[in-house]
Structure formats: C-alpha cells, structure tokens
Design an enzyme around this catalytic site. Sequence first.
Site, PDB file in Angstrom:
ATOM      1  CB  ALA A   1      -5.843  10.050  -8.817  1.00 18.67           C
TER       2      ALA A   1
ATOM      3  N   GLY B   1      -7.701   5.344  -9.175  1.00 20.19           N
ATOM      4  CA  GLY B   1      -6.369   5.169  -9.759  1.00 20.19           C
ATOM      5  C   GLY B   1      -5.602   4.003  -9.165  1.00 20.19           C
TER       6      GLY B   1
ATOM      7  CD  GLU C   1      -8.317   4.445 -13.252  1.00 21.90           C
ATOM      8  OE1 GLU C   1      -8.121   5.230 -12.313  1.00 21.90           O
ATOM      9  OE2 GLU C   1      -8.776   4.793 -14.348  1.00 21.90           O
TER      10      GLU C   1
ATOM     11  CD  GLU D   1     -12.221   6.523 -10.602  1.00 20.56           C
ATOM     12  OE1 GLU D   1     -13.173   5.716 -10.471  1.00 20.56           O
ATOM     13  OE2 GLU D   1     -11.078   6.189 -10.943  1.00 20.56           O
TER      14      GLU D   1
HETATM   15  N1  CAA Z   1      -6.611  11.165  -2.221  1.00 23.26           N
HETATM   16  C1  CAA Z   1      -6.095  11.911  -1.218  1.00 23.26           C
HETATM   17  N2  CAA Z   1      -6.163  11.540   0.071  1.00 23.26           N
HETATM   18  C2  CAA Z   1      -6.767  10.374   0.352  1.00 23.26           C
HETATM   19  C3  CAA Z   1      -7.314   9.557  -0.647  1.00 23.26           C
HETATM   20  C4  CAA Z   1      -7.224   9.988  -1.984  1.00 23.26           C
HETATM   21  N3  CAA Z   1      -7.676   9.269  -3.028  1.00 23.26           N
HETATM   22  N4  CAA Z   1      -7.869   8.462  -0.069  1.00 23.26           N
HETATM   23  C5  CAA Z   1      -7.659   8.596   1.260  1.00 23.26           C
HETATM   24  N5  CAA Z   1      -6.991   9.746   1.516  1.00 23.26           N
HETATM   25  C6  CAA Z   1      -6.579  10.280   2.811  1.00 23.26           C
HETATM   26  C7  CAA Z   1      -7.758  10.813   3.597  1.00 23.26           C
HETATM   27  O1  CAA Z   1      -8.082  12.126   3.184  1.00 23.26           O
HETATM   28  C8  CAA Z   1      -7.231  10.728   4.998  1.00 23.26           C
HETATM   29  O2  CAA Z   1      -6.373  11.845   5.219  1.00 23.26           O
HETATM   30  P1  CAA Z   1      -6.539  12.764   6.544  1.00 23.26           P
HETATM   31  O3  CAA Z   1      -6.188  11.821   7.670  1.00 23.26           O
HETATM   32  O4  CAA Z   1      -5.554  13.845   6.332  1.00 23.26           O
HETATM   33  O5  CAA Z   1      -7.966  13.192   6.591  1.00 23.26           O
HETATM   34  C9  CAA Z   1      -6.358   9.481   4.998  1.00 23.26           C
HETATM   35  O6  CAA Z   1      -6.068   9.216   3.608  1.00 23.26           O
HETATM   36  C10 CAA Z   1      -7.077   8.258   5.559  1.00 23.26           C
HETATM   37  O7  CAA Z   1      -8.293   8.099   4.865  1.00 23.26           O
HETATM   38  P2  CAA Z   1      -9.720   7.938   5.581  1.00 23.26           P
HETATM   39  O8  CAA Z   1      -9.706   8.642   6.902  1.00 23.26           O
HETATM   40  O9  CAA Z   1     -10.774   8.357   4.615  1.00 23.26           O
HETATM   41  O10 CAA Z   1      -9.742   6.373   5.829  1.00 23.26           O
HETATM   42  P3  CAA Z   1     -11.024   5.437   5.986  1.00 23.26           P
HETATM   43  O11 CAA Z   1     -10.509   4.117   6.432  1.00 23.26           O
HETATM   44  O12 CAA Z   1     -12.070   6.104   6.783  1.00 23.26           O
HETATM   45  O13 CAA Z   1     -11.606   5.281   4.474  1.00 23.26           O
HETATM   46  C11 CAA Z   1     -11.460   4.925   2.099  1.00 23.26           C
HETATM   47  C12 CAA Z   1     -10.859   4.612   3.499  1.00 23.26           C
HETATM   48  C13 CAA Z   1     -12.844   4.306   1.944  1.00 23.26           C
HETATM   49  C14 CAA Z   1     -10.510   4.312   1.068  1.00 23.26           C
HETATM   50  C15 CAA Z   1     -11.541   6.458   1.897  1.00 23.26           C
HETATM   51  O14 CAA Z   1     -10.295   7.048   2.234  1.00 23.26           O
HETATM   52  C16 CAA Z   1     -11.894   6.893   0.509  1.00 23.26           C
HETATM   53  O15 CAA Z   1     -13.031   6.810   0.100  1.00 23.26           O
HETATM   54  N6  CAA Z   1     -10.896   7.398  -0.269  1.00 23.26           N
HETATM   55  C17 CAA Z   1     -11.106   7.924  -1.582  1.00 23.26           C
HETATM   56  C18 CAA Z   1     -11.379   6.826  -2.591  1.00 23.26           C
HETATM   57  C19 CAA Z   1     -11.628   7.429  -3.969  1.00 23.26           C
HETATM   58  O16 CAA Z   1     -12.589   8.126  -4.189  1.00 23.26           O
HETATM   59  N7  CAA Z   1     -10.724   7.141  -4.928  1.00 23.26           N
HETATM   60  C20 CAA Z   1     -10.807   7.654  -6.260  1.00 23.26           C
HETATM   61  C21 CAA Z   1      -9.984   8.900  -6.368  1.00 23.26           C
HETATM   62  S1  CAA Z   1     -10.204   9.750  -7.942  1.00 23.26           S
HETATM   63  C22 CAA Z   1      -9.225   8.924  -9.031  1.00 23.26           C
HETATM   64  O17 CAA Z   1      -8.582   7.961  -8.712  1.00 23.26           O
HETATM   65  C23 CAA Z   1      -9.221   9.461 -10.453  1.00 23.26           C
HETATM   66  C24 CAA Z   1      -8.631   8.521 -11.458  1.00 23.26           C
HETATM   67  O18 CAA Z   1      -9.270   7.632 -11.939  1.00 23.26           O
HETATM   68  C25 CAA Z   1      -7.264   8.659 -11.909  1.00 23.26           C
END
Ligand code: CAA
Length: 258
Positions: free
Chosen positions: A66, A109, A112, A132
């Site tokens: 998400a 998400g 999911e 999360e």
């Molecule tokens: N939401 C918003 N933006 C996101 C995102 C997310 N879930 N995941 C990645 N992005 C964005 C980053 O902020 C980044 O944007 P900027 O260039 O503007 O900074 C861009 O995508 C590229 O990401 P990274 O630079 O972080 O890429 P990476 O290769 O270094 O890392 C990754 C990849 C490990 C997937 C890392 O992006 C990450 O950890 N993302 C978040 C994963 C996460 O925590 N997901 C759960 C979200 S909460 C949820 O989903 C709730 C639910 O159950 C419904």
Amino acid sequence: MADYETILVETRGPVTLITLNRPQALNALNAQVLADLIAAFAAYDADAEQRCAVLTGSEKAFAAGADIKEMQPMGFARVYGENLFAGWERVTATRKPWIAAVAGFALGGGCELAMMADFIIAADSAKFGQPEIKLGVAPGMGGSQRLTRAVGKAKAMEMCLTGRFMDAAEAERASLVSRVVPAAELIAEALKTAEAIAAMPPLATIANKEMVNAAFETGLGMGIQFERRLFAGLAATEDKAEGMTAFVEKRKGVWQGR
Ligand code: CAA
C-alpha cells in the site's frame, strides 16, 4: 478500452492482461490504483468475450505495498471512518478467474493483492513479504488471513512478526504459489495458462472457482454440500451434455456457455 491512470489493460483474444504501471513508486497501491483495478476487473467480468485475466507488475516489483506516503498522514478516524482497504472486496468479487503473475517485490499490500488472485504464478525473482510491522502496523488487505490459510501458522506468523521476505522457491514449497518459472518467461507462461482456462466451458469455470473458494469460507461438511449442489446444477447445462458426448465420441467439446 477505457483509459486508466495507473494500470495498462490490453486484451489478447479471450484473455485480459492488466499491468500495474506506477514504476516511480514500485507500483505502490494508492487510491487511484484501487479505483483503476475496480473498474478494470468490473469491465473484464462484464465482457462475455473475456474468459480469464492476468494481473502483473514490472520486473522489479509486482507491488511494493500500500502507498506509505498516502497513509502517512492518516490517523484512526480516517482509516476506520473511511473503512480504508474495504474497496479491495470489489476486486475479490470478480466472478471470472484471474491469475497474479508476480516478479520482484510483492510486499505488504502487494503480497495481499497477489493472494486475492485465484492463484499465483511466480517468476524466480519473486519476493513475498508482510513487512508492515516495521512501519508500526500490520497487514490491512487480508494478509494475516490469506497468508495463514496459504502457508500455515508457522510461516505466516514468522513473516508477519519479522517482516522477512520469502523467495520464489520457498513460496512454491509453502504452496503460496502454484509454480515458479524463469523471470523472462513469466508473462508468456501466465498468458498460456490463462488461454487454457479461457478455453474451458464458461459455467463450469465459474463453478470450479466458487467451489474451491468455498473451502476457505465454510467447514468441510458444508463445503461438500455446496460442491454437490453445484455439481448437480452443472448436470443441467448444455455444456455438460456436450462435454460428455464429445468424450464418448472422441472429439473436442464445443462450448455454448449454457
Ligand atoms: N509506498 C510508497 N512508495 C513506495 C513504496 C510504498 N509501499 N515502496 C517503494 N516506494 C517508493 C520509494 O519511496 C521510492 O520513491 P522515491 O524515489 O521517491 O524515494 C521508490 O518507490 C523506489 O523505492 P526504493 O528507492 O526504496 O527502492 P529499493 O530498491 O531501494 O527498495 C523496497 C525496494 C525494499 C521494496 C523498498 O522500496 C521498500 O521497503 N518498500 C516498502 C515496502 C513495505 O513496507 N511495504 C508495506 C507497505 S504497508 C502496507 O502494505 C499496508 C497493508 O497491508 C495494506
């Protein structure tokens, strides 16, 4: 074909291919993605020519979760008051079959959403996770329930409590995915599988999907009753008569969808 902001939709014969297309955010699922997917799945379901769908992302990410930036300012009143994530039930209400073709990250998400599909075909690059907890929250789009049903308590609990990722080989061993294919072949394999499903009798396709899903919603006795009633219903279809006659006559069945 309708225009969407965050997804690409194309049809290949009877197969609809939906591609998540927010590369700048690794396909993070914001309100616009949800709105686009609801519309695209509804259009797919309503189109009698379309018989199976494939949902995919990019090579790097199916979806990284998400949208954290969208959720950052939201407190309890908004999340609870607006019933955040309830809209995904409109995606899971899709009656016709759809496959998630997952390469790269399927996190939070994103994992999911993949699990909402009827089944997942994974590229060998796929990584599944429910991280999360590291954001001070928990799965919100069904992950605690669907992951646990798919892989069992031990793996689901470990993944939710530690946020660790599961690679494609482990996901296949744990029955999270139906199979793993080389990343370069993912879309072709998913489309081939979708075409095979698309060639099946339409009513039997929906019935088979409903039966398997009933196993997640009911106890064994009720589930078997449901199966038997639906089986009896299929016995009344022209496609059943055609299918069994075609078998006896050693030819391929021709389906009418009735
Ligand atoms: N939401 C918003 N933006 C996101 C995102 C997310 N879930 N995941 C990645 N992005 C964005 C980053 O902020 C980044 O944007 P900027 O260039 O503007 O900074 C861009 O995508 C590229 O990401 P990274 O630079 O972080 O890429 P990476 O290769 O270094 O890392 C990754 C990849 C490990 C997937 C890392 O992006 C990450 O950890 N993302 C978040 C994963 C996460 O925590 N997901 C759960 C979200 S909460 C949820 O989903 C709730 C639910 O159950 C419904």
